[in-house]
Structure formats: structure tokens, C-alpha cells
Design a protein around this motif. Structure first.
Motif, PDB file in Angstrom:
ATOM      1  N   THR A   1      41.377 -34.638  24.804  1.00  0.00           N
ATOM      2  CA  THR A   1      41.626 -34.909  26.189  1.00  0.00           C
ATOM      3  C   THR A   1      41.424 -33.700  26.947  1.00  0.00           C
ATOM      4  O   THR A   1      41.352 -32.465  26.441  1.00  0.00           O
ATOM      5  N   PHE A   2      41.647 -33.747  28.417  1.00  0.00           N
ATOM      6  CA  PHE A   2      41.666 -32.599  29.174  1.00  0.00           C
ATOM      7  C   PHE A   2      42.712 -31.582  28.659  1.00  0.00           C
ATOM      8  O   PHE A   2      43.914 -32.170  28.006  1.00  0.00           O
ATOM      9  N   PRO A   3      42.817 -30.310  28.832  1.00  0.00           N
ATOM     10  CA  PRO A   3      41.580 -29.496  29.265  1.00  0.00           C
ATOM     11  C   PRO A   3      40.381 -29.081  28.419  1.00  0.00           C
ATOM     12  O   PRO A   3      39.502 -28.570  28.902  1.00  0.00           O
ATOM     13  N   THR A   4      40.439 -29.610  27.209  1.00  0.00           N
ATOM     14  CA  THR A   4      39.392 -29.506  26.117  1.00  0.00           C
ATOM     15  C   THR A   4      38.075 -30.137  26.843  1.00  0.00           C
ATOM     16  O   THR A   4      37.053 -29.606  26.566  1.00  0.00           O
ATOM     17  N   VAL A   5      38.385 -31.220  27.338  1.00  0.00           N
ATOM     18  CA  VAL A   5      37.147 -31.928  28.012  1.00  0.00           C
ATOM     19  C   VAL A   5      37.436 -32.498  29.165  1.00  0.00           C
ATOM     20  O   VAL A   5      38.686 -32.317  29.648  1.00  0.00           O
ATOM     21  N   PRO A   6      36.446 -32.643  30.288  1.00  0.00           N
ATOM     22  CA  PRO A   6      36.906 -33.000  31.758  1.00  0.00           C
ATOM     23  C   PRO A   6      37.585 -34.133  31.622  1.00  0.00           C
ATOM     24  O   PRO A   6      37.559 -35.305  30.866  1.00  0.00           O
ATOM     25  N   GLN A   7      38.412 -34.271  32.740  1.00  0.00           N
ATOM     26  CA  GLN A   7      39.020 -35.876  33.014  1.00  0.00           C
ATOM     27  C   GLN A   7      38.021 -36.794  33.099  1.00  0.00           C
ATOM     28  O   GLN A   7      37.135 -36.633  33.841  1.00  0.00           O
ATOM     29  N   GLY A   8      38.381 -37.844  32.730  1.00  0.00           N
ATOM     30  CA  GLY A   8      37.220 -39.042  32.710  1.00  0.00           C
ATOM     31  C   GLY A   8      36.378 -39.078  31.585  1.00  0.00           C
ATOM     32  O   GLY A   8      35.612 -40.116  31.361  1.00  0.00           O
ATOM     33  N   THR A   9      36.621 -38.132  30.682  1.00  0.00           N
ATOM     34  CA  THR A   9      35.389 -37.864  29.417  1.00  0.00           C
ATOM     35  C   THR A   9      36.493 -38.164  28.327  1.00  0.00           C
ATOM     36  O   THR A   9      35.766 -37.466  27.313  1.00  0.00           O
ATOM     37  N   GLU A  10      37.547 -38.510  28.361  1.00  0.00           N
ATOM     38  CA  GLU A  10      38.353 -38.457  27.042  1.00  0.00           C
ATOM     39  C   GLU A  10      37.748 -39.348  25.975  1.00  0.00           C
ATOM     40  O   GLU A  10      37.187 -39.997  26.352  1.00  0.00           O
ATOM     41  N   ARG A  11      37.871 -38.529  24.733  1.00  0.00           N
ATOM     42  CA  ARG A  11      37.180 -39.106  23.545  1.00  0.00           C
ATOM     43  C   ARG A  11      37.880 -38.984  22.296  1.00  0.00           C
ATOM     44  O   ARG A  11      38.834 -38.231  22.121  1.00  0.00           O
ATOM     45  N   ILE A  12      37.243 -39.740  21.352  1.00  0.00           N
ATOM     46  CA  ILE A  12      37.554 -39.633  20.044  1.00  0.00           C
ATOM     47  C   ILE A  12      36.182 -39.072  19.590  1.00  0.00           C
ATOM     48  O   ILE A  12      35.426 -39.389  19.493  1.00  0.00           O
ATOM     49  N   ARG A  13      36.483 -37.658  18.907  1.00  0.00           N
ATOM     50  CA  ARG A  13      35.283 -36.940  18.326  1.00  0.00           C
ATOM     51  C   ARG A  13      35.005 -37.271  16.900  1.00  0.00           C
ATOM     52  O   ARG A  13      36.110 -36.812  16.116  1.00  0.00           O
ATOM     53  N   LEU A  14      34.047 -37.824  16.527  1.00  0.00           N
ATOM     54  CA  LEU A  14      33.800 -37.894  15.150  1.00  0.00           C
ATOM     55  C   LEU A  14      32.980 -36.912  14.325  1.00  0.00           C
ATOM     56  O   LEU A  14      32.001 -36.579  15.255  1.00  0.00           O
ATOM     57  N   MET A  15      33.195 -36.511  13.228  1.00  0.00           N
ATOM     58  CA  MET A  15      32.459 -35.754  12.697  1.00  0.00           C
ATOM     59  C   MET A  15      32.534 -36.032  10.952  1.00  0.00           C
ATOM     60  O   MET A  15      33.242 -36.087  10.306  1.00  0.00           O
ATOM     61  N   ASN A  16      31.299 -36.561  10.816  1.00  0.00           N
ATOM     62  CA  ASN A  16      30.962 -37.248   9.488  1.00  0.00           C
ATOM     63  C   ASN A  16      30.725 -36.114   8.481  1.00  0.00           C
ATOM     64  O   ASN A  16      30.283 -35.012   8.892  1.00  0.00           O
ATOM     65  N   SER A  17      30.579 -36.427   7.344  1.00  0.00           N
ATOM     66  CA  SER A  17      30.206 -35.441   6.417  1.00  0.00           C
ATOM     67  C   SER A  17      29.219 -36.018   5.251  1.00  0.00           C
ATOM     68  O   SER A  17      28.974 -37.137   5.330  1.00  0.00           O
TER      69      SER A  17
END
Ligand SMILES: *Cc1c(COP(=O)(O)O)cnc(C)c1O
Length: 391
Positions: free
Chosen positions: A350-366
Motif C-alpha cells: 500500500t501507500f507509500p510503497t505504491v501510489p494511492q489508488g494502486t494498492e495491490r497484492i504482489r505475487l512472486m512465484n518461483s
């Protein structure tokens, strides 16, 4: 003690704004399934792209190094901390990447603190992508050079700014290779072209491209066929390489000078033997085979296609980094919690790591996820997505 009261206020403020991060604790080695806060969950948010963090060959190399070299270097690299292990890693890395030379550091963050201030000073100008990683931003600050931010991957804006500062003593363009929040790739070929026109040096931080992009994971330089054309490639050994450490690879002159003057090299102890040997084993494995890199990409492809088919928005990623855009802070945090209840470990961003309105779940598969694991993840996303009315 009244003098520390401001910290209560700062922490309360974070909590009020949904910005207080409760850090989960891992109780196992890193793999497709891990133990988090006492619960077995499918891991979808580590940087362990290739499964090297728990790879038998890396563990074996680390154990052997402890037997042969002990556990600590007990010195900085420039006094008594450079072991044959460090030089072997640097040589193998440079060969793997197809560049003139490499120098290793204690971390990717530190590699940026090492290279930027050592080659840039107050009379110089740095052109930095507006979405560059915090370690680049801090490296620029330490250098005292004027730092000009250009719009994200916008070559017209970069050129405009290069024109404006044409008379600076030295010029350096810095970009993340892969941007870690969206998974998009910097147009390195175009950056090198415009840099040549204005006589600027180029630097890519390939933390998320190493072991991922290019032939067999040789990184962004290889991805664009720019061997020895990107002056400086910074990388980390903590993501795809699964261990810890960082490096600068590229032109020999730059590496030679860093050995003389880079402050983290001169004033902070060397990486311990076990870690260095494990890193070398990772480079060896990638030099021998591209099998893990291929599996990483095919898993990413299945995950993305499955999510899109369910109706999730995964943005404009070009890499295995898969953002699932929820676009609301509270909902994103609730989504991550519900996933955890369904045995999926995937953190909200969430903000401040990403801009407001672009909150996300970030997936990194392996590469270590099985087809069944990917389907397990998709089933959980479908359930939680419907429960929370995201899809
Ligand atoms: C993760 C990351 C780093 C930091 O690397 P460490 O080895 O963990 O210190 C630096 N730059 C970028 C772009 C990163 O994504």
C-alpha cells in the motif's frame, strides 16, 4: 521519558493511516511451502525466484566453505578480508554476465551506496528514473551530485533533461532494470542510445532481473544484447541467487577504482565464506543450465493467465513479478489476511510503497512451485476475490 513521546505519536499515526506493518515471522527454510507464524502456507511473496535459498548444492557449498574458511572474514575486504572465495565469485559472475569485471559487496543496497558516491560528486549530474529503488535514491544523496528525476521510462523526458545539463562534468543515467512493484522492464537499449548521444554513463540496478531476464538469467544487459555497453550493472545475491550480497559488474576501470575507493569495501567487513561459496554455487548452476529459469517463467505465465481469466487486473508486468491490483488500502489488507486464512502467504502493498489508488497484492512465484501449487493459489484467489467483491 517525555523525549521519546514523539515515537508514540508517529506509530499511532501509521496505525491510523493503515500504514503500520505487522511483520510476519518465518519458522522454516524458504521454499514453495513455508511455515509462517506457526502455519503452513503457500509462499507467493519471496524473492527466491529459482528456489536457491534452500538448494542442496548451495547448502553443501556453504558447509564446505565453513570447514575450509571458518564463519567470519574478520576484516574488511581491503585489509585482510579478501579470500580466494571472493575472487572466485567475482570472476565467475563477470564471466556469467559477459562483462569485463565484477566486485562483490555485502548487499545490493550497499552496492548502490558503494558505486554512486564513488564515481559521482558535487559537480556532476545524475539522471534517475522517478520509480528507482530507495537504495539508488540514497546512493545519489550520498554522492552530493545534482539528481534530476525523469518520468518513469520516458525517453523523451530523459533526453530533454540530458540536453538541459549537457555541460555537467560527469553525467550518469541510473535505472532499475526491472521495477519491483509493477514488474515492467526499463528500455535499456534506448537508454544506452540516448546516453551515447549525450556522453553520459549508464547504470542499471538489475536486482529483479538477475537470474530472471536474459539467456539463462544473465540479466538485463543480456536481455537487450548490450554486453559491455551498460557501463555499470548493480545486482544482488539475495533475490534469484537466494543468498545475500551484492555486486557491481561492468567496465574493468570502474571495478578497479571501486576496489580502491568504495567506502563499504574499505570500511565494512567482507561477506562470510559460507555465503560467498553459496553464491558461487548459484552462479555455477545457472551457467550449466537454464532449466530453473524456464520453469520460473512457465509458472509465472500460468499464474498470470489464470488470474486474468478470473478477472483480476495484473497491470503491465513483463516479468514474474505479478501485481494483483485491488486499488483500495483497507480492501487490499483484508485480501491478504483472507488469503492467509486460505493458506496463501501474499503480502499487501500500500501507500507509500505504491501510489494511492494502486494498492495491490504482489505475487512472486518461483521455479519450485508445482502445477498443483499454482492451481491451489488460483482457487484461493477466486474464493477470496468473490468474497470481497474484487472480481
Ligand atoms: C532488493 C533491491 C535492492 C537491495 O538488495 P539487497 O541485496 O537486498 O540489499 C537494491 N536494488 C533494487 C532495485 C532492489 O530491488
Amino acid at each position: 521519558m517525555a523525549k521519546l513521546d514523539f515515537l508514540d505519536e508517529l506509530i499511532d499515526d501509521l496505525k491510523e493511516h493503515n500504514m503500520f506493518n505487522t511483520i510476519r515471522t518465518i519458522g522454516s527454510s524458504m521454499g514453495a511451502w513455508i511455515n509462517v507464524d506457526g502455519k503452513k502456507v503457500l509462499n507467493l511473496c519471496a524473492n527466491n525466484y529459482l528456489g536457491f535459498a534452500d538448494h542442496p548444492r548451495l547448502k553443501e557449498a556453504a558447509k564446505k566453505a565453513i570447514d575450509g574458511f571458518g564463519v567470519g572474514p574478520a576484516a574488511v575486504r581491503s585489509i585482510a578480508g579478501t579470500m580466494t572465495l571472493h575472487l572466485e565469485l567475482e570472476e565467475k559472475l563477470a564471466n556469467f554476465k559477459g562483462v569485463e569485471a565484477a566486485i562483490s559487496f555485502q548487499g545490493g543496497f550497499i552496492a548502490n551506496q558503494a558505486v554512486i558516491p564513488t564515481i559521482m560528486g558535487a559537480e556532476d549530474v545524475i539522471f534517475s528514473d522517478e520509480l528507482n529503488h530507495a537504495s539508488i535514491i540514497d546512493g545519489c544523496r550520498l554522492s552530493k551530485a545534482k539528481t534530476v528525476r525523469y518520468k518513469h521510462c520516458d525517453m523523451a523526458d530523459l533526453e530533454e533533461k540530458l540536453k538541459q545539463y549537457q555541460s555537467a562534468r560527469r553525467k550518469l543515467i541510473i535505472t532499475d532494470g526491472v521495477f519491483s512493484m509493477d514488474g515492467d522492464v526499463a528500455p535499456m537499449d534506448e537508454i544506452v542510445e540516448v546516453a551515447e548521444k549525450y556522453d553520459a554513463m549508464t547504470m542499471a540496478d538489475d536486482a529483479h532481473g538477475e537470474g530472471v531476464l536474459g539467456r539463462g538469467g544473465r540479466g538485463i544487459g543480456d536481455h537487450f544484447g548490450l554486453h559491455n555497453k551498460v557501463d555499470i550493472e548493480v545486482g544482488t545475491m539475495s533475490k534469484a541467487f537466494g543468498v545475500v550480497g551484492g555486486y557491481v559488474a561492468g567496465k574493468k576501470k570502474i571495478v578497479d577504482y571501486l576496489r580502491q575507493r568504495a567506502r563499504p569495501f574499505l570500511f565494512s567487513s567482507a561477506v562470510p565464506p559460507a555465503d560467498v561459496a553459496a553464491c558461487t554455487a548459484a552462479v555455477d548452476i545457472l551457467t550449466e543450465s537454464d532449466e530453473l529459469v524456464k520453469r520460473l517463467w512457465s509458472n509465472a505465465d500460468k499464474l498470470k493467465k489464470g488470474l486474468n481469466a478470473l478477472g483480476f487486473d495484473t497491470g503491465h508486468t513483463q516479468t514474474p513479478i505479478t501485481p494483483v491490483l485491488i486499488r483500495d488500502a483497507a480492501k487490499t489488507i483484508a485480501f491478504s489476511k483472507a488469503l492467509f486464512e486460505n493458506d496463501i502467504f501474499a503480502m499487501s502493498i500500500t501507500f507509500p510503497t505504491v501510489p494511492q489508488g494502486t494498492e495491490r497484492i504482489r505475487l512472486m512465484n518461483s521455479a519450485t512451485h508445482s502445477e498443483k501449487d499454482i492451481q491451489f493459489a488460483l482457487d484461493a484467489f477466486e474464493k477470496v476475490g468473490k468474497d470481497l467483491k474484487v472480481i
